[in-house]
Design an enzyme around this catalytic site. Structure first.
Site, PDB file in Angstrom:
ATOM      1  N   LYS A  11      14.046   0.505  -3.262  1.00  0.00           N
ATOM      2  CA  LYS A  11      14.486   1.210  -2.050  1.00  0.00           C
ATOM      3  C   LYS A  11      15.908   0.763  -1.663  1.00  0.00           C
ATOM      4  O   LYS A  11      16.417  -0.253  -2.171  1.00  0.00           O
ATOM      5  CB  LYS A  11      13.494   0.918  -0.928  1.00  0.00           C
ATOM      6  CG  LYS A  11      12.084   1.457  -1.206  1.00  0.00           C
ATOM      7  CD  LYS A  11      11.143   1.167  -0.038  1.00  0.00           C
ATOM      8  CE  LYS A  11       9.754   1.705  -0.324  1.00  0.00           C
ATOM      9  NZ  LYS A  11       8.823   1.452   0.789  1.00  0.00           N
ATOM     10  N   TYR A  51       6.107  11.559   0.932  1.00  0.00           N
ATOM     11  CA  TYR A  51       5.475  10.910   2.088  1.00  0.00           C
ATOM     12  C   TYR A  51       4.671  11.899   2.925  1.00  0.00           C
ATOM     13  O   TYR A  51       4.521  11.697   4.132  1.00  0.00           O
ATOM     14  CB  TYR A  51       6.542  10.221   2.944  1.00  0.00           C
ATOM     15  CG  TYR A  51       7.123   8.964   2.323  1.00  0.00           C
ATOM     16  CD1 TYR A  51       6.304   7.951   1.818  1.00  0.00           C
ATOM     17  CD2 TYR A  51       8.496   8.768   2.258  1.00  0.00           C
ATOM     18  CE1 TYR A  51       6.835   6.805   1.246  1.00  0.00           C
ATOM     19  CE2 TYR A  51       9.037   7.605   1.692  1.00  0.00           C
ATOM     20  CZ  TYR A  51       8.195   6.636   1.188  1.00  0.00           C
ATOM     21  OH  TYR A  51       8.720   5.486   0.630  1.00  0.00           O
ATOM     22  N   ASN A 114      10.810  -2.754   2.751  1.00  0.00           N
ATOM     23  CA  ASN A 114       9.945  -3.610   1.924  1.00  0.00           C
ATOM     24  C   ASN A 114      10.276  -3.514   0.427  1.00  0.00           C
ATOM     25  O   ASN A 114       9.408  -3.670  -0.425  1.00  0.00           O
ATOM     26  CB  ASN A 114       8.472  -3.323   2.225  1.00  0.00           C
ATOM     27  CG  ASN A 114       8.100  -1.894   1.932  1.00  0.00           C
ATOM     28  OD1 ASN A 114       8.929  -1.107   1.470  1.00  0.00           O
ATOM     29  ND2 ASN A 114       6.857  -1.545   2.171  1.00  0.00           N
ATOM     30  N   HIS A 117       8.717   0.673  -3.814  1.00  0.00           N
ATOM     31  CA  HIS A 117       7.538   1.527  -3.708  1.00  0.00           C
ATOM     32  C   HIS A 117       6.799   1.419  -5.034  1.00  0.00           C
ATOM     33  O   HIS A 117       7.427   1.356  -6.090  1.00  0.00           O
ATOM     34  CB  HIS A 117       7.947   2.985  -3.462  1.00  0.00           C
ATOM     35  CG  HIS A 117       6.812   3.929  -3.663  1.00  0.00           C
ATOM     36  ND1 HIS A 117       5.940   4.266  -2.648  1.00  0.00           N
ATOM     37  CD2 HIS A 117       6.365   4.567  -4.770  1.00  0.00           C
ATOM     38  CE1 HIS A 117       5.006   5.084  -3.135  1.00  0.00           C
ATOM     39  NE2 HIS A 117       5.246   5.277  -4.420  1.00  0.00           N
ATOM     40  N   GLU A 128       4.222  11.556  -8.521  1.00  0.00           N
ATOM     41  CA  GLU A 128       5.535  10.939  -8.311  1.00  0.00           C
ATOM     42  C   GLU A 128       6.421  11.069  -9.551  1.00  0.00           C
ATOM     43  O   GLU A 128       7.620  11.315  -9.439  1.00  0.00           O
ATOM     44  CB  GLU A 128       5.345   9.477  -7.902  1.00  0.00           C
ATOM     45  CG  GLU A 128       4.760   9.359  -6.494  1.00  0.00           C
ATOM     46  CD  GLU A 128       4.288   7.972  -6.131  1.00  0.00           C
ATOM     47  OE1 GLU A 128       3.724   7.817  -5.029  1.00  0.00           O
ATOM     48  OE2 GLU A 128       4.470   7.042  -6.931  1.00  0.00           O
TER      49      GLU A 128
HETATM   50  P1  CMP Z   1       5.310   2.260   0.890  1.00  0.00           P
HETATM   51  O1  CMP Z   1       3.955   1.684   1.049  1.00  0.00           O
HETATM   52  O2  CMP Z   1       5.989   2.181  -0.382  1.00  0.00           O
HETATM   53  O3  CMP Z   1       5.243   3.807   1.344  1.00  0.00           O
HETATM   54  C1  CMP Z   1       5.191   4.152   2.710  1.00  0.00           C
HETATM   55  C2  CMP Z   1       6.327   3.473   3.393  1.00  0.00           C
HETATM   56  O4  CMP Z   1       6.413   3.690   4.776  1.00  0.00           O
HETATM   57  C3  CMP Z   1       6.134   1.947   3.295  1.00  0.00           C
HETATM   58  O5  CMP Z   1       6.277   1.554   1.971  1.00  0.00           O
HETATM   59  C4  CMP Z   1       7.176   1.468   4.261  1.00  0.00           C
HETATM   60  O6  CMP Z   1       8.485   1.525   3.719  1.00  0.00           O
HETATM   61  C5  CMP Z   1       7.020   2.539   5.345  1.00  0.00           C
HETATM   62  N1  CMP Z   1       6.114   2.092   6.426  1.00  0.00           N
HETATM   63  C6  CMP Z   1       4.795   1.876   6.360  1.00  0.00           C
HETATM   64  N2  CMP Z   1       4.300   1.487   7.548  1.00  0.00           N
HETATM   65  C7  CMP Z   1       5.350   1.467   8.388  1.00  0.00           C
HETATM   66  C8  CMP Z   1       5.494   1.159   9.764  1.00  0.00           C
HETATM   67  N3  CMP Z   1       4.454   0.800  10.515  1.00  0.00           N
HETATM   68  N4  CMP Z   1       6.707   1.245  10.305  1.00  0.00           N
HETATM   69  C9  CMP Z   1       7.775   1.628   9.550  1.00  0.00           C
HETATM   70  N5  CMP Z   1       7.700   1.946   8.234  1.00  0.00           N
HETATM   71  C10 CMP Z   1       6.505   1.859   7.660  1.00  0.00           C
END
Ligand code: CMP
Length: 157
Positions: A11, A51, A114, A117, A128
């Site tokens: 990311k 998403y 984070n 993905h 994907e």
């Molecule tokens: P990922 O699990 O790869 O895919 C969904 C993404 O949404 C997740 O990583 C985070 O980057 C984002 N995400 C998930 N939960 C939250 C949250 N509570 N607040 C902001 N971003 C989120």
């Protein structure tokens, strides 16, 4: 056993923090095989589909903006039970709670920023892959190290 393919994105936070090499290195060291790799901008169209399950969440708009801050690195990794293995290496979504030793556990603090993905299922990985890669951009090739990484019976169908 048949190898699985799974999609990993680095990311924008991973790109800006100079972690591309470290992230790729971790998957290589584990013994996964890189079978697809490209850098792209995530368009609105791709993100709305990617998403779709988060579209009613409060963070959806911010998440889309974040994912468009820079190009991302998209990869396909292959291996036996690669989907679960890659998710373990990634660590849980909330990076500050992720286990030490996982990528998020070692490099991150945020829920949204984070770093990576990772596909969550075989159906997710297929969807994907189709959203980002042409068939011709995914390579099935023999690697000499397959025999060092797996036993003969694991590799047999
Ligand atoms: P990922 O699990 O790869 O895919 C969904 C993404 O949404 C997740 O990583 C985070 O980057 C984002 N995400 C998930 N939960 C939250 C949250 N509570 N607040 C902001 N971003 C989120």
């Amino acid at each position: 056993m048949k190898p699985e393919k799974t999609v990993v994105l680095i990311k924008p936070d991973g790109i800006q923090r100079g972690l591309i090499g470290s992230i790729i290195h971790r998957f290589e060291q584990k013994g996964l095989k890189l079978v697809g790799l490209k850098m792209i901008y995530m368009t609105d169209e791709i993100l709305d589909d990617w998403y779709a399950h988060h579209k009613d969440k409060s963070f959806f708009t911010h998440l889309k903006k974040f994912m468009q801050q820079t190009p991302i690195v998209a990869m396909v990794w292959q291996g036996l039970e690669a989907i679960e293995t890659v998710r373990k290496i990634a660590g849980v979504t909330k990076a500050r709670a992720a286990e030490a030793g996982s990528l998020r556990g070692d490099f991150g603090m945020s829920i949204q920023l984070n770093l990576i993905h990772a596909s969550d299922s075989a159906d997710g990985a297929k969807k994907e892959m189709e959203l980002i890669f042409k068939k011709s951009e995914i390579y099935d090739y023999y690697s000499i190290t397959d025999q060092l990484i797996y036993s003969r019976d694991e590799l047999a169908d």
